[in-house]
Design a protein around this motif. Structure first.
Motif, PDB file in Angstrom:
ATOM      1  N   GLU A  10       0.708  -1.125  -0.018  1.00 57.84           N
ATOM      2  CA  GLU A  10      -0.198   0.007  -0.068  1.00 57.84           C
ATOM      3  C   GLU A  10       0.888   1.221   0.008  1.00 57.84           C
ATOM      4  OE1 GLU A  10      -2.666   1.877   3.422  1.00 57.84           O
ATOM      5  OE2 GLU A  10      -3.605   0.149   2.574  1.00 57.84           O
ATOM      6  N   THR A  15      -4.081   0.699  -2.705  1.00 59.40           N
ATOM      7  CA  THR A  15      -3.685  -0.751  -2.592  1.00 59.40           C
ATOM      8  C   THR A  15      -3.039  -0.926  -4.195  1.00 59.40           C
ATOM      9  OG1 THR A  15      -5.177  -1.232  -0.746  1.00 59.40           O
ATOM     10  CG2 THR A  15      -4.190  -3.096  -2.449  1.00 59.40           C
ATOM     11  N   ILE A  16      -1.656  -1.463  -3.963  1.00 59.81           N
ATOM     12  CA  ILE A  16      -1.024  -1.584  -5.457  1.00 59.81           C
ATOM     13  C   ILE A  16      -0.998  -3.021  -5.567  1.00 59.81           C
ATOM     14  CG2 ILE A  16       1.010  -1.101  -6.587  1.00 59.81           C
ATOM     15  CD1 ILE A  16      -0.277   1.291  -5.676  1.00 59.81           C
ATOM     16  N   LEU A  17      -0.723  -3.967  -4.416  1.00 60.16           N
ATOM     17  CA  LEU A  17      -0.805  -5.224  -4.233  1.00 60.16           C
ATOM     18  C   LEU A  17      -1.588  -5.886  -3.227  1.00 60.16           C
ATOM     19  CD1 LEU A  17       2.925  -6.500  -5.127  1.00 60.16           C
ATOM     20  CD2 LEU A  17       1.027  -6.650  -6.750  1.00 60.16           C
ATOM     21  N   SER A  37      -1.143  -3.061 -13.265  1.00 56.51           N
ATOM     22  CA  SER A  37      -1.938  -4.339 -12.656  1.00 56.51           C
ATOM     23  C   SER A  37      -1.063  -4.741 -11.499  1.00 56.51           C
ATOM     24  CB  SER A  37      -2.035  -5.407 -13.648  1.00 56.51           C
ATOM     25  OG  SER A  37      -0.605  -5.635 -14.018  1.00 56.51           O
ATOM     26  N   GLY A  38      -0.052  -4.097 -11.078  1.00 57.76           N
ATOM     27  CA  GLY A  38       0.965  -4.623 -10.140  1.00 57.76           C
ATOM     28  C   GLY A  38       2.065  -5.346 -10.320  1.00 57.76           C
ATOM     29  N   LYS A  39       2.259  -5.939 -11.429  1.00 57.17           N
ATOM     30  CA  LYS A  39       3.337  -6.769 -12.105  1.00 57.17           C
ATOM     31  C   LYS A  39       4.843  -6.176 -11.625  1.00 57.17           C
ATOM     32  CE  LYS A  39       3.266  -5.555 -16.829  1.00 57.17           C
ATOM     33  NZ  LYS A  39       2.252  -4.123 -16.699  1.00 57.17           N
ATOM     34  N   THR A  41       5.437  -3.903  -9.391  1.00 54.47           N
ATOM     35  CA  THR A  41       5.469  -3.547  -7.994  1.00 54.47           C
ATOM     36  C   THR A  41       5.825  -4.849  -7.423  1.00 54.47           C
ATOM     37  OG1 THR A  41       3.988  -1.966  -7.906  1.00 54.47           O
ATOM     38  CG2 THR A  41       4.318  -3.084  -5.855  1.00 54.47           C
ATOM     39  N   PHE A 203      -1.210 -10.885 -13.643  1.00 51.57           N
ATOM     40  CA  PHE A 203      -1.700  -9.992 -12.464  1.00 51.57           C
ATOM     41  C   PHE A 203      -2.790  -8.906 -13.008  1.00 51.57           C
ATOM     42  CE2 PHE A 203       2.366 -10.715 -10.734  1.00 51.57           C
ATOM     43  CZ  PHE A 203       2.074 -10.535  -9.026  1.00 51.57           C
ATOM     44  N   GLY A 206      -3.874  -5.406  -9.060  1.00 46.98           N
ATOM     45  CA  GLY A 206      -3.084  -5.511  -7.772  1.00 46.98           C
ATOM     46  C   GLY A 206      -3.247  -6.953  -7.224  1.00 46.98           C
ATOM     47  N   ARG A 207      -3.835  -7.948  -7.899  1.00 45.98           N
ATOM     48  CA  ARG A 207      -3.928  -9.195  -7.617  1.00 45.98           C
ATOM     49  C   ARG A 207      -3.279 -10.114  -8.557  1.00 45.98           C
ATOM     50  NH1 ARG A 207      -7.229  -9.883  -3.187  1.00 45.98           N
ATOM     51  NH2 ARG A 207      -8.190  -7.979  -2.240  1.00 45.98           N
TER      52      ARG A 207
END
Length: 226
Positions: A10, A15-17, A37-39, A41, A203, A206-207
Motif C-alpha cells: 500500500e 492498494t498496489i498489491l 496491474s501490479g506486476k 511492484t 496480475f 493488484g492481485r
C-alpha cells in the motif's frame, strides 16, 4: 526460490498489491498484465526496492522485508531504462565498478571486464562515452553489469520495451539463455517472449489473477483483451 505469502503493498493509502501468495521454483518466470496491474511492484518486492506492507516475500530463503541487503546480494535487477543503472563514464569503467562491488579480486577485475565486454558485443565500445551508446548497447551494458555480480535470481522489469526488434530479441535471448544457472523473472508486455518461459503469472488490479503454463495464461489474457 521465490515465495510470497499474503504479500501486499500500500502506497499513500492506495492498494498496489493485495494478498499475493505463490511459490516459484521454475527457471524462467514470466510476469504479464496490463499497465497498473501490479506486476512491476511485485518484481520490485523481490529485492527490496519496494517494501511489503502486508505479508512477506522470500528469495533463496531470505525474508526480503527483514534482510533487504542480503536479498539484494542474491537478486540482480534490470530496469526498463538502462540509464538508471549505468553509473560510470565508459562501459569498461562501469563494469569495473560492478566487478569490485561484487567482490572480484583486484587482480581479476580487468580480465573479468574484458570477458564481459566481449560476451555482450561491447568490446569495441569499451572506452566510448556511455551516454553515446545506442539504446540496445546501453541495455546490454546494464545487463552485463548486473550479471557480473552472479545473482542467484535475475529480475528484469520490461527490459525490451524501449528497444527495436533486433535488440529486443538479443536481450531476450541473453536473459533466457542464462536460466538454469540462475532463476529469471521477466516482467514483459512481449507475449512471444513470455511464451518462452516455464511458468507465467498474470496480475490484474493488484492481485495475482492466474498462474500456470505460459500458453494457457497468455491465451486467456489475449481473449480478455480482445
Amino acid at each position: 526460490m521465490i515465495e510470497a505469502h499474503g504479500l501486499g503493498v500500500e502506497i499513500d493509502g492506495a492498494t498496489i498489491l493485495a494478498d499475493v501468495t505463490v511459490a516459484l521454483s521454475e527457471p524462467r518466470v514470466a510476469v504479464i498484465g496490463r499497465n497498473g496491474s501490479g506486476k512491476s511492484t511485485f518484481a520490485r518486492t523481490l529485492n527490496g526496492l519496494v517494501r511489503p506492507t502486508a505479508g512477506r516475500v522470500e528469495v533463496d530463503g531470505v525474508d526480503v522485508g527483514r534482510a533487504p541487503k542480503r536479498a539484494r546480494e542474491r537478486v540482480g535487477f534490470l530496469f526498463t531504462q538502462p540509464e538508471a543503472q549505468i553509473l560510470m563514464p565508459t562501459p569498461a569503467e562501469d563494469l569495473a565498478l560492478s566487478a569490485r562491488a561484487a567482490g572480484v579480486p583486484r587482480a581479476e577485475v580487468a580480465g573479468r571486464v574484458a570477458a564481459h565486454l566481449e560476451a555482450f558485443g561491447l568490446a569495441a565500445h569499451a572506452n566510448q562515452p556511455a551516454y553515446s551508446l545506442s539504446g540496445g548497447q546501453k541495455q546490454l551494458l546494464a545487463l552485463a553489469a548486473v550479471l557480473l555480480g552472479a545473482p542467484r535470481i535475475l529480475v528484469a522489469d520490461e527490459p525490451t520495451t524501449l528497444l527495436d526488434l533486433h535488440n529486443a530479441r538479443r536481450i531476450g535471448d541473453l536473459l533466457l539463455s542464462g536460466a538454469g544457472a540462475r532463476q529469471v523473472v521477466l516482467v514483459t508486455h512481449d507475449l512471444d517472449l513470455a511464451a518462452r518461459c516455464d511458468v507465467a503469472l498474470r496480475f490484474d488490479e493488484g492481485r495475482l489473477a492466474a498462474v500456470g503454463a505460459p500458453d494457457e495464461i497468455i491465451a486467456a489474457y489475449r481473449a480478455e483483451a480482445a
